[in-house]
Design a protein around this motif. Structure first.
Motif, PDB file in Angstrom:
ATOM      1  N   THR A   5       1.135  -1.208   0.029  1.00 44.73           N
ATOM      2  CA  THR A   5       0.094   0.163   0.104  1.00 44.73           C
ATOM      3  C   THR A   5       1.177   1.142  -0.054  1.00 44.73           C
ATOM      4  OG1 THR A   5      -2.089  -1.789   1.493  1.00 44.73           O
ATOM      5  CG2 THR A   5      -2.321   1.381   1.009  1.00 44.73           C
ATOM      6  N   ASN A   6       2.020   1.125   0.754  1.00 45.28           N
ATOM      7  CA  ASN A   6       2.739   2.655   1.277  1.00 45.28           C
ATOM      8  C   ASN A   6       3.452   2.669  -0.557  1.00 45.28           C
ATOM      9  OD1 ASN A   6       4.351   4.349   2.132  1.00 45.28           O
ATOM     10  ND2 ASN A   6       5.481   3.254   3.262  1.00 45.28           N
ATOM     11  N   SER A   7       3.629   1.522  -1.046  1.00 44.45           N
ATOM     12  CA  SER A   7       4.745   2.085  -2.102  1.00 44.45           C
ATOM     13  C   SER A   7       3.949   2.592  -3.527  1.00 44.45           C
ATOM     14  CB  SER A   7       5.015   0.863  -2.714  1.00 44.45           C
ATOM     15  OG  SER A   7       5.066  -0.539  -2.967  1.00 44.45           O
ATOM     16  N   LYS A   8       2.767   1.917  -3.795  1.00 43.69           N
ATOM     17  CA  LYS A   8       1.644   2.520  -4.259  1.00 43.69           C
ATOM     18  C   LYS A   8       1.153   3.947  -4.005  1.00 43.69           C
ATOM     19  CE  LYS A   8       0.771  -1.935  -6.328  1.00 43.69           C
ATOM     20  NZ  LYS A   8      -0.896  -2.925  -5.784  1.00 43.69           N
ATOM     21  N   ALA A   9       0.864   3.911  -3.200  1.00 44.05           N
ATOM     22  CA  ALA A   9       0.358   5.368  -2.614  1.00 44.05           C
ATOM     23  C   ALA A   9       2.033   5.889  -3.342  1.00 44.05           C
ATOM     24  CB  ALA A   9       0.397   5.721  -0.751  1.00 44.05           C
ATOM     25  N   PHE A  10       2.878   5.601  -2.418  1.00 44.56           N
ATOM     26  CA  PHE A  10       4.213   6.613  -3.264  1.00 44.56           C
ATOM     27  C   PHE A  10       3.664   7.254  -4.585  1.00 44.56           C
ATOM     28  CE2 PHE A  10       8.962   6.885  -5.377  1.00 44.56           C
ATOM     29  CZ  PHE A  10       8.594   8.089  -4.872  1.00 44.56           C
ATOM     30  N   TYR A  11       3.831   5.851  -5.635  1.00 44.44           N
ATOM     31  CA  TYR A  11       3.707   5.727  -7.153  1.00 44.44           C
ATOM     32  C   TYR A  11       3.035   6.796  -7.428  1.00 44.44           C
ATOM     33  CZ  TYR A  11       3.824   4.708 -12.060  1.00 44.44           C
ATOM     34  OH  TYR A  11       3.559   4.673 -13.046  1.00 44.44           O
ATOM     35  N   ILE A  12       1.993   6.915  -7.031  1.00 46.59           N
ATOM     36  CA  ILE A  12       0.001   7.662  -7.325  1.00 46.59           C
ATOM     37  C   ILE A  12       0.970   9.049  -7.046  1.00 46.59           C
ATOM     38  CG2 ILE A  12      -1.562   8.342  -6.413  1.00 46.59           C
ATOM     39  CD1 ILE A  12      -2.394   5.540  -6.278  1.00 46.59           C
ATOM     40  N   LEU A  13       1.003   9.440  -5.815  1.00 48.13           N
ATOM     41  CA  LEU A  13       1.690  10.786  -5.866  1.00 48.13           C
ATOM     42  C   LEU A  13       3.127  12.133  -6.077  1.00 48.13           C
ATOM     43  CD1 LEU A  13       1.853  10.662  -1.654  1.00 48.13           C
ATOM     44  CD2 LEU A  13       0.392  11.954  -3.411  1.00 48.13           C
ATOM     45  N   LYS A  14       3.430  10.745  -6.887  1.00 48.72           N
ATOM     46  CA  LYS A  14       4.833  10.921  -7.870  1.00 48.72           C
ATOM     47  C   LYS A  14       4.407  11.223  -9.090  1.00 48.72           C
ATOM     48  CE  LYS A  14       8.760   8.647  -9.761  1.00 48.72           C
ATOM     49  NZ  LYS A  14       9.749   7.513 -10.336  1.00 48.72           N
ATOM     50  N   ASN A  15       2.996  10.834  -9.722  1.00 48.10           N
ATOM     51  CA  ASN A  15       3.030  10.429 -11.124  1.00 48.10           C
ATOM     52  C   ASN A  15       1.885  12.450 -10.775  1.00 48.10           C
ATOM     53  OD1 ASN A  15       3.140   8.482 -13.121  1.00 48.10           O
ATOM     54  ND2 ASN A  15       1.857   7.362 -11.922  1.00 48.10           N
TER      55      ASN A  15
END
Length: 298
Positions: free
Chosen positions: A56-66
């Motif tokens: 969940t954490n890494s996917k949240a980061f990826y979303i925020l990165k975009n």
């Protein structure tokens, strides 16, 4: 528009991102002016609280990165707060090995089949057994349509546009053409298609909650269960790993030399014959452990 046209994300992926944003990002941050979204705030509100959930954490980061990349392009912000932030230096990434719990020994698999057979909700019961038999992904199960199935030939045909992957990789993917075992086809026969031509109308949470309750596993863990037993039982079914991978709609791993000389196509009769052997073997293996067919009322 940015996600669809620039990032080439499919509508199903965008829907998943929206759910993650509403579940893990917006509630933790609240209504904050975009220029106030600092790296320290993201660490405090999102990344650190989600440390125990690497996926969940890494996917949240990826979303925020975009999100910040888009905001910078549109000049909504002058500085991207995470442009030089290396997430993996501070937070754990999900382990592919232990990402999803799976069943790995026959006695546990038998107990699982017994538990599933005792589920009172017939729709859930059929859904779970169909998932185990076919090893389909959640996105394809929820989108499974009567028009995808040739009941006479017992074949499932899902266009590549509806399979996992970015839009930009569609040209390199194949349609999934999967032979169905007798029990799998009977399950679909017993389910009247919904108004939109789809078979199943069960929420992800409802299925996963039931699976966790009876056997501490998720729906995706059933794919890992199939893969584990198919690999361990290769002496029994005598089929190569690339057929197991194609059954799961994975791209078979090959060396560079093999990639230059070998090509596997779902349409090939030889491939279809081996895929059918695997489907039939897997059904027989499960039934030999525990015959669940009567419980399915098919």
């Amino acid at each position: 528009s940015y996600a669809e046209k620039i990032l080439k994300l499919k509508s199903t992926t965008i829907d998943t991102y929206e759910k993650r944003i509403n579940a893990h990002i917006v509630p933790r941050i609240g209504r904050v002016p975009i220029e106030d979204l600092t790296l320290d705030l993201l660490r405090e509100k999102i990344f650190t609280p989600l440390e125990g959930e690497p996926v969940t954490n890494s996917k949240a980061f990826y979303i925020l990165k975009n999100f910040f990349t888009f905001a910078k392009k549109k000049s909504y912000i002058s500085i991207n707060p995470i442009s030089n932030f290396k997430f993996s230096d501070e937070y754990a990434l999900p382990s592919k090995k232990s990402h999803h719990k799976k069943i790995i020994n026959p006695s546990d698999l038998r107990d699982f089949l017994v538990s599933v057979s005792s589920i009172k909700n017939i729709e859930k019961k059929r859904y779970i057994i169909f998932t185990l038999l076919t090893s389909l992904r959640a996105m394809n199960l929820g989108d499974l349509r009567a028009s995808d199935v040739d009941f006479e030939k017992k074949i499932l045909h899902i266009p590549k546009e509806r399979m996992k992957g970015m839009k930009r990789t569609e040209g390199d993917r194949q349609d999934l053409i999967l032979p169905l075992s007798d029990t799998a086809i009977k399950i679909l026969h017993s389910i009247p298609a919904l108004d939109d031509d789809r078979f199943f109308e069960i929420s992800d949470n409802a299925v996963n909650n039931t699976l966790k309750e009876i056997f501490q596993i998720t729906r995706h863990g059933l794919r890992g269960t199939f893969k584990t037993f198919a690999m361990k039982q290769m002496k029994s079914h005598r089929l190569p790993n690339f057929i197991i991978e194609m059954y799961m709609h994975h791209e078979p791993e090959m060396t560079r030399t093999e990639e230059a000389y070998v090509e596997f196509q779902y349409e090939d009769e030889e491939i279809q014959s081996m895929l059918r052997e695997l489907a039939d073997w897997w059904e027989r293996y499960l039934i030999d452990l525990f015959d669940f067919r009567e419980a399915l009322e098919i």
